[in-house]
Design an enzyme around this catalytic site. Structure first.
Site: not given
Length: 514
Positions: A202, A254
């Site tokens: 993330d 990401e």
């Protein structure tokens, strides 16, 4: 002997948002036991791997991306024993398992942050985060905004401020602190030792902040908040950890960037294996837009020998059936056509739970039901992401559609008109979106040994996307008029053909004549 291609280069990965997948105990929230019981659905669908968004202990200020303990399972989702059983069953069935890792920030209930709040300014405990004094005249240290709305700084009682690029309940870690780096290497090993096959990272590009905390001002000189060079050294360290385990363990980042080349910098052979290609989520229903996205991505990844990734929907984006629904009524046909496009491209495809059912975005959630910090911290100006996180419908004619026992209330309300979209209803219908997804994934797997890792654009009208990949030709008609079907044997179409013509909002796979 030729080296076997790593599994992730051509995988179809299915994203699971555990809270919304399947509720095994009737509390209205999905859990690991519910996911484990529904693994046969994924096997029948034909995916290669599942990716779990966070299931760690969390106050759920941001859907689990505010982690209070990185080495456990939140009791609402089950236990570590449930996780181990899920991984075991998935592996026995031939499925890989990827889990989310959230290194940019912790929960404000993480022991480290509680310790930092209790410690004085300048302490070692606070140095794990980004605490700073305010401006001399008062106010936060700089003008950085939070992604979720408002300033990216929160003041604590002793006057210092801490950085949170997301919600105030998500304080950013200081990745220039060696203790943070050592801790996350231990976290990676904890889950690798439990058998996970990879990590989705993330906010992968944003871990290191501008050490000077430069104001953005009205005309920022580039993105001073993200993508500082130290992050590449970190991922080289993480790559060594992954490579020390057998079984082709992998990491996908990401990374949001304005240019494909910026994404590709994370794909050096000693860094991340993949990064998400999000531009398809941002592109309109347009052959020209799709072609530009694909061309840019392939050109950026080719120098590194990396496998591109393709994603149309996720837990962070409006479902693509709804994005494409302009004019109204075209969204489902276009979503089905887009599937053939992404499955025909070189690289791997990431599907989001429910797209195989043709689920639309739930746009009319009541305000009191919304839980996304985008909505809560943005003053209600943006609807947030709850609409794509509504639980899956499995069976029955009314909510909760088999997601929970009949007397349970799902954590987000489910629309009353989803009876025809349930897994049970579509499983028995050969023309359903679910049946179509199963057919497309099965055919892709059969064709894959014949398909090179390159593709060629084919001559076509401006409103048509056409490309060849070895013996496979993919045609997507994004225009308003039917177009002739190219020469070849039709293998699969997203909708019925009309007299040898590909109708608008329709895609076709063909095999070239030998």
């Amino acid at each position: 002997m030729a080296q076997e291609t790593p599994w992730w280069r051509h995988a179809v990965v299915y994203e699971v948002y555990p809270r919304s997948y399947a509720d095994s105990n009737g509390d209205g929230e999905g859990d690991l036991a519910g996911l484990r019981a529904r693994l046969p659905h994924l096997l029948a669908l034909g995916v290669d791997a599942l990716w779990l968004t966070p299931f760690y202990p969390s106050p759920l200020a941001d859907g689990g991306y505010d982690v209070a303990d990185y080495r456990d399972v939140d009791p609402r989702f089950g236990s570590l024993a449930d996780f181990d059983a899920l991984v075991r069953d998935a592996h026995d069935a031939g499925l890989r398992v990827i889990v989310d890792i959230v290194p940019n920030h912790t929960s404000d209930q993480h022991p480290w942050f509680l310790e930092a709040l209790a410690a004085p300014p300048g302490s070692a405990a606070r140095d794990r985060y980004l605490f700073r004094p305010g401006r001399p005249g008062g106010g936060p240290p700089n003008d950085w905004p939070s992604t979720f709305g408002g300033p990216a700084w929160q003041q604590v009682p002793d006057g210092e401020w801490y950085l949170h690029l997301y919600a105030p309940e998500q304080p950013d870690l200081n990745w220039r602190n060696p203790q943070v780096r050592r801790e996350f290497e231990r976290i990676l090993r904890f889950w690798l030792d439990r058998g996970v096959d990879g990590f989705r990272i993330d906010v992968a590009g944003g871990l290191f902040k501008d050490p000077a905390l430069t104001d953005l001002g009205p005309n920022p000189p580039g993105d001073v908040m993200y993508d500082h060079p130290e992050v590449h050294e970190l991922y080289r360290d993480w790559r060594r950890v992954l490579d020390s385990y057998g079984g082709d363990r992998m990491a996908i980042g990401e990374v949001w960037a304005d240019e494909p080349d910026a994404l590709a910098r994370f794909l050096h052979p000693d860094e991340l294996h993949q990064v998400f290609q999000f531009d398809l989520q941002l592109a309109p229903w347009s052959a020209a837009a799709f072609r530009q996205v694909v061309t840019d991505c392939l050109q950026a990844t080719a120098p590194y020998g990396a496998a591109p990734t393709w994603v149309l929907s996720s837990h962070d984006a409006v479902r693509h059936r709804t994005r494409y629904d302009d004019p109204p009524g075209t969204g489902l046909a276009r979503a089905r056509a887009a599937l053939l496009m992404v499955l025909a491209l070189p690289g791997s495809a990431y599907l989001y739970q429910g797209e195989e059912l043709g689920l639309p975005e739930v746009l009319d959630l009541p305000d009191e039901a919304r839980q996304d910090p985008v909505w809560l911290h943005g003053g209600g100006e943006r609807p947030g992401r709850d609409g794509c996180r509504v639980p899956l419908p499995w069976s029955g004619s009314a909510p909760p559609y088999g997601f929970s026992p009949e007397d349970a209330r799902p954590w987000l309300p489910m629309p009353p008109g989803w009876a025809e979209l349930t897994v049970a209803a579509q499983r028995a219908d050969p023309g359903s979106t679910l049946s179509y997804y199963r057919q497309a994934l099965r055919l892709r797997r059969e064709l894959l040994p014949e398909l090179p890792e390159t593709m060629d654009w084919l001559e076509a009208p401006d409103t048509v996307l056409a490309f060849g990949r070895g013996p496979l030709v993919c045609v997507v008609n994004c225009g308003t008029e039917p177009v002739p079907l190219p020469l070849g044997e039709p293998l699969l179409t997203s909708g019925p053909l009309t007299g040898g013509l590909v109708p608008p909002d329709t895609a076709a796979w063909l095999r070239l004549p030998v």
